[in-house]
Each structure stands twice: as structure tokens, then as C-alpha cells.
Motif scaffolding. Structure first.
Motif, PDB file in Angstrom:
ATOM      1  N   HIS A   1     -57.068  26.048 -27.481  1.00 42.43           N
ATOM      2  CA  HIS A   1     -58.081  26.866 -27.035  1.00 42.43           C
ATOM      3  C   HIS A   1     -56.558  27.716 -26.562  1.00 42.43           C
ATOM      4  O   HIS A   1     -56.607  28.843 -25.703  1.00 42.43           O
ATOM      5  CB  HIS A   1     -58.883  26.580 -25.413  1.00 42.43           C
ATOM      6  CG  HIS A   1     -58.657  26.348 -24.453  1.00 42.43           C
ATOM      7  ND1 HIS A   1     -57.566  24.705 -24.135  1.00 42.43           N
ATOM      8  CD2 HIS A   1     -58.226  26.626 -23.783  1.00 42.43           C
ATOM      9  CE1 HIS A   1     -58.221  24.273 -23.238  1.00 42.43           C
ATOM     10  NE2 HIS A   1     -57.735  25.872 -22.627  1.00 42.43           N
TER      11      HIS A   1
ATOM     12  N   ASN B   1     -59.854  32.792 -29.003  1.00 41.09           N
ATOM     13  CA  ASN B   1     -57.903  33.204 -28.236  1.00 41.09           C
ATOM     14  C   ASN B   1     -58.148  33.772 -28.010  1.00 41.09           C
ATOM     15  O   ASN B   1     -56.434  34.375 -27.018  1.00 41.09           O
ATOM     16  CB  ASN B   1     -57.108  31.660 -28.810  1.00 41.09           C
ATOM     17  CG  ASN B   1     -57.508  30.545 -28.720  1.00 41.09           C
ATOM     18  OD1 ASN B   1     -59.259  29.569 -28.581  1.00 41.09           O
ATOM     19  ND2 ASN B   1     -57.109  29.467 -29.631  1.00 41.09           N
TER      20      ASN B   1
ATOM     21  N   THR C   1     -58.923  34.135 -33.034  1.00 44.02           N
ATOM     22  CA  THR C   1     -60.239  35.128 -33.023  1.00 44.02           C
ATOM     23  C   THR C   1     -60.541  35.078 -31.493  1.00 44.02           C
ATOM     24  O   THR C   1     -60.148  35.788 -30.773  1.00 44.02           O
ATOM     25  CB  THR C   1     -61.659  35.014 -33.311  1.00 44.02           C
ATOM     26  OG1 THR C   1     -61.876  33.269 -33.397  1.00 44.02           O
ATOM     27  CG2 THR C   1     -61.372  35.130 -35.298  1.00 44.02           C
TER      28      THR C   1
ATOM     29  N   GLY D   1     -59.445  23.321 -39.017  1.00 45.17           N
ATOM     30  CA  GLY D   1     -60.060  24.675 -39.024  1.00 45.17           C
ATOM     31  C   GLY D   1     -60.586  25.104 -37.806  1.00 45.17           C
ATOM     32  O   GLY D   1     -60.070  26.470 -38.164  1.00 45.17           O
ATOM     33  N   GLU D   2     -61.287  25.021 -37.354  1.00 44.78           N
ATOM     34  CA  GLU D   2     -61.554  25.155 -36.331  1.00 44.78           C
ATOM     35  C   GLU D   2     -61.195  25.937 -35.453  1.00 44.78           C
ATOM     36  O   GLU D   2     -60.951  26.748 -34.729  1.00 44.78           O
ATOM     37  CB  GLU D   2     -62.718  24.216 -35.987  1.00 44.78           C
ATOM     38  CG  GLU D   2     -64.102  24.329 -34.597  1.00 44.78           C
ATOM     39  CD  GLU D   2     -64.544  23.728 -33.448  1.00 44.78           C
ATOM     40  OE1 GLU D   2     -64.544  23.854 -32.545  1.00 44.78           O
ATOM     41  OE2 GLU D   2     -65.163  22.671 -34.427  1.00 44.78           O
ATOM     42  N   VAL D   3     -59.885  24.956 -35.055  1.00 43.63           N
ATOM     43  CA  VAL D   3     -58.735  24.783 -34.316  1.00 43.63           C
ATOM     44  C   VAL D   3     -58.119  26.546 -34.803  1.00 43.63           C
ATOM     45  O   VAL D   3     -58.108  27.990 -33.694  1.00 43.63           O
ATOM     46  CB  VAL D   3     -57.680  23.978 -34.227  1.00 43.63           C
ATOM     47  CG1 VAL D   3     -56.687  24.584 -33.219  1.00 43.63           C
ATOM     48  CG2 VAL D   3     -58.253  22.987 -33.194  1.00 43.63           C
TER      49      VAL D   3
ATOM     50  N   GLU E   1     -57.243  23.962 -42.191  1.00 42.24           N
ATOM     51  CA  GLU E   1     -58.357  23.566 -42.305  1.00 42.24           C
ATOM     52  C   GLU E   1     -58.641  21.947 -43.457  1.00 42.24           C
ATOM     53  O   GLU E   1     -59.221  21.574 -43.283  1.00 42.24           O
ATOM     54  CB  GLU E   1     -59.033  24.581 -43.664  1.00 42.24           C
ATOM     55  CG  GLU E   1     -59.520  25.833 -42.913  1.00 42.24           C
ATOM     56  CD  GLU E   1     -60.213  27.249 -43.187  1.00 42.24           C
ATOM     57  OE1 GLU E   1     -60.397  28.285 -43.349  1.00 42.24           O
ATOM     58  OE2 GLU E   1     -59.542  26.895 -45.095  1.00 42.24           O
TER      59      GLU E   1
ATOM     60  N   ALA F   1     -54.548  19.855 -30.239  1.00 42.73           N
ATOM     61  CA  ALA F   1     -55.713  19.922 -30.618  1.00 42.73           C
ATOM     62  C   ALA F   1     -56.089  18.937 -30.085  1.00 42.73           C
ATOM     63  O   ALA F   1     -57.066  18.226 -29.094  1.00 42.73           O
ATOM     64  CB  ALA F   1     -56.068  19.480 -31.776  1.00 42.73           C
TER      65      ALA F   1
ATOM     66  N   ARG G   1     -58.862  28.721 -36.403  1.00 43.29           N
ATOM     67  CA  ARG G   1     -59.935  30.306 -36.278  1.00 43.29           C
ATOM     68  C   ARG G   1     -59.940  30.643 -35.099  1.00 43.29           C
ATOM     69  O   ARG G   1     -59.889  31.837 -34.704  1.00 43.29           O
ATOM     70  CB  ARG G   1     -61.911  29.479 -36.912  1.00 43.29           C
ATOM     71  CG  ARG G   1     -62.549  30.301 -38.595  1.00 43.29           C
ATOM     72  CD  ARG G   1     -63.430  29.777 -38.342  1.00 43.29           C
ATOM     73  NE  ARG G   1     -63.941  28.472 -38.580  1.00 43.29           N
ATOM     74  CZ  ARG G   1     -63.350  27.028 -39.422  1.00 43.29           C
ATOM     75  NH1 ARG G   1     -62.888  26.816 -39.985  1.00 43.29           N
ATOM     76  NH2 ARG G   1     -63.933  25.817 -38.871  1.00 43.29           N
ATOM     77  N   ALA G   2     -60.551  29.815 -34.360  1.00 40.27           N
ATOM     78  CA  ALA G   2     -59.636  30.045 -32.665  1.00 40.27           C
ATOM     79  C   ALA G   2     -59.327  30.229 -32.362  1.00 40.27           C
ATOM     80  O   ALA G   2     -59.081  31.005 -31.487  1.00 40.27           O
ATOM     81  CB  ALA G   2     -60.588  28.670 -32.102  1.00 40.27           C
TER      82      ALA G   2
END
Length: 308
Positions: free
Chosen positions: A248, A298, A296, A288-290, A283, A242, A292-293
């Protein structure tokens, strides 16, 4: 983006585990280690149903040819639970197949043709053991290739898998023994999408960053399997990626390929662990954002069928 599942092509997967095993009904693993026998539809339904409550939408089922992958069982599981299942064609390490197996004797074009037929026409119910093919309506959505520990697979297999990927637009998904051979596989395959499996078993941030910078997808499957190292190692690897802007390229799975991993069969940690225990830890670390990506967007990009 269109992803090929055992019930047909879909536009959305939802939360996706990039490396899983739901059925292994025969072949090398079951012959040599009974703990690998995953042949119960009811147990699989129980595991998946529990994970669905935590939001699981899809899995990439990584059981290859010769391991009793069970197309009918995968379709039945998907119909009963609503889980999207992306199946694979292709191979584990060639040493797991008898000397008489055709993968040791067919040329690259012949092997590629068989792989393409599994993606475009339907998987053979018996894993192309021949001579009769019983074509399932379930089509494969990815092509598996396995490297050994510091050893590439035979050049014929590499050529066949690469050729089939280019002809079908399906991604190549790999087994990287102990997290080795990442760069070597990318060099040898020379295709637009490669998912490097088990790559977090080599927990070297610099190595993983170098692979992601080349455009590889990195499938992390260690969370919950503490015999390979603590979850803190994986958190640190996610953070390292990250920080370099490479979140990504990240995917998650669990690779629960043993009965002793399934609560429904008396084991653990079970399919819920990733969403119930590991993602909250990410999280809490501000990742957390990493996460979730990875689960979903990715995954949707990594496993799409890309034509032309």
C-alpha cells in the motif's frame, strides 16, 4: 479524496503514473541537453492517447519551477485527451538555478508564500521568474523538493516546502538522487505525506522496506529504462514490499523526461510500456493486485489534498 489537477479538483484519478514529464520548454535541462526539450503539444497528445487506450487516467507532472513546465500546455493536453494532470510547484536541485535566482536569497517564509499561492491561486505561466506574475487558472497539486546524491537541499527550502505542505494539505514529492537520502528527507520534512521519487534506483529491499514502514510512499520509475537495470530488479523489489505487507506504500511512474523516450519523436519505450509490458509481468509473478493498488488506490491517497 480530492486531488487538485490543472483543470480543477477531482474525486477520482483512475490509473495514475506518479512521476512523469510531459513538458519541459526551457531552463537548465533544455539549455544543457536538447534531448530534454519537450515542447510539442501534438507529440504529448500522441503519447498520452496511446497510453489512454491501455487505461491510463492520470499523471503527476513533475516538472518544477524554472524548467518550463507549461501550465497552458498541460491544460490543453488534459482538455484534448481527458487525462487528469496533477502539476507541481517547487524545485529541482538548487545547483540547477543561477546564483541570482530568488530561491538562493528569499527566506523560508517568503518561499513558502510563493509555493502556497501556486497551489491555492494558480501557477505562474513563466515559473515565477518575475517580477510580473501571470497567474494561470491551472493550480499545482503537489510540492517538489530535490535532494542531491547523499546531500540534503538547503534548510531554507526544506522549511519552506514543509510549511507550504502543512498550509495547503498538498503532498511533498521528492527527487532522491540515485535513491539516496530517503530517511534524511523524512526526518527533515516531518510532514504527513512524502513521496520518495527514484527510490528504486537504490534497489536494496531492506532499505525500501524501512522507508515504507515509516509511512513514505515509494515511487518506482525504472521499468522500461534498462540502462538503470533490468525490470527483474523492480519485480523483486515489489515482491519484497508485498511480502512485508507494504504494497500500500507503492507507486509507479516512468519518468520519461527525454525526447528519446517518446515513440512519437522516434524513441522509446513510451508511456504504454508500464501498462502494456511491466504490469503483465507483475501479474505473472502473482503481484497483479499489488500493481493495481499502486496505480489506483495508493495514488489517490498519496496525491489527495488533505485539509485540517
Amino acid at each position: 479524496m480530492t486531488v487538485r489537477t490543472v483543470l480543477g479538483d477531482v474525486e477520482e484519478l483512475g490509473v495514475t503514473y506518479a512521476h512523469e514529464h510531459l513538458f519541459m520548454t526551457g531552463g537548465w535541462p533544455v539549455r544543457n541537453e536538447p534531448d530534454y526539450r519537450l515542447d510539442s503539444l501534438e507529440a504529448a497528445v500522441a503519447e498520452v492517447t496511446a497510453a489512454r487506450r491501455h487505461g491510463l487516467g492520470a499523471v503527476v507532472e513533475m516538472t518544477p519551477l524554472g524548467f518550463g513546465r507549461g501550465p497552458r500546455l498541460m491544460r490543453a493536453l488534459s482538455e484534448r485527451t481527458g487525462l487528469h494532470v496533477v502539476a507541481v510547484t517547487g524545485f529541482h536541485k538548487s545547483t540547477y538555478y543561477s546564483d541570482a535566482h530568488w530561491l538562493h536569497h528569499y527566506d523560508a517564509d517568503e518561499i513558502a508564500g510563493l509555493l502556497v499561492s501556486e497551489i491555492e491561486e494558480g501557477m505562474d505561466e513563466l515559473g515565477l521568474v518575475g517580477p510580473i506574475v501571470r497567474r494561470s487558472p491551472a493550480r499545482a497539486g503537489a510540492i517538489k523538493l530535490a535532494a542531491g546524491y547523499h546531500r540534503l537541499p538547503h534548510g531554507r527550502l526544506i522549511s519552506a516546502v514543509a510549511q507550504a505542505a502543512r498550509r495547503t494539505g498538498a503532498p511533498v514529492v521528492t527527487h532522491c538522487d540515485k535513491g539516496t537520502m530517503g530517511h534524511e528527507l523524512l526526518d527533515a520534512l516531518d510532514v504527513d505525506r512524502v513521496v520518495l521519487g527514484h527510490i528504486d534506483h537504490n534497489p536494496d529491499p531492506g532499505y525500501l522496506v524501512s522507508l515504507a514502514e515509516r509511512g513514505a510512499y515509494l515511487a518506482f520509475d525504472r521499468p522500461g529504462r534498462i540502462k538503470y537495470g533490468p525490470d527483474s530488479d523492480v519485480v523483486a523489489l515489489v515482491e519484497a514490499l508485498a511480502e512485508k505487507g507494504l504494497g500500500h506504500r507503492l507507486l509507479f511512474g516512468m519518468d520519461l523526461a527525454r525526447r528519446s523516450y517518446w515513440p512519437s519523436l522516434g524513441g522509446g519505450p513510451g508511456l504504454t510500456y508500464l501498462l502494456d509490458r511491466f504490469v503483465p509481468r507483475l501479474e505473472a509473478a502473482g503481484l497483479g493486485e499489488v500493481a493495481r493498488a499502486a496505480l489506483t488506490g495508493n495514488a489517490a491517497a498519496a496525491f489527495a489534498i488533505r485539509r485540517g
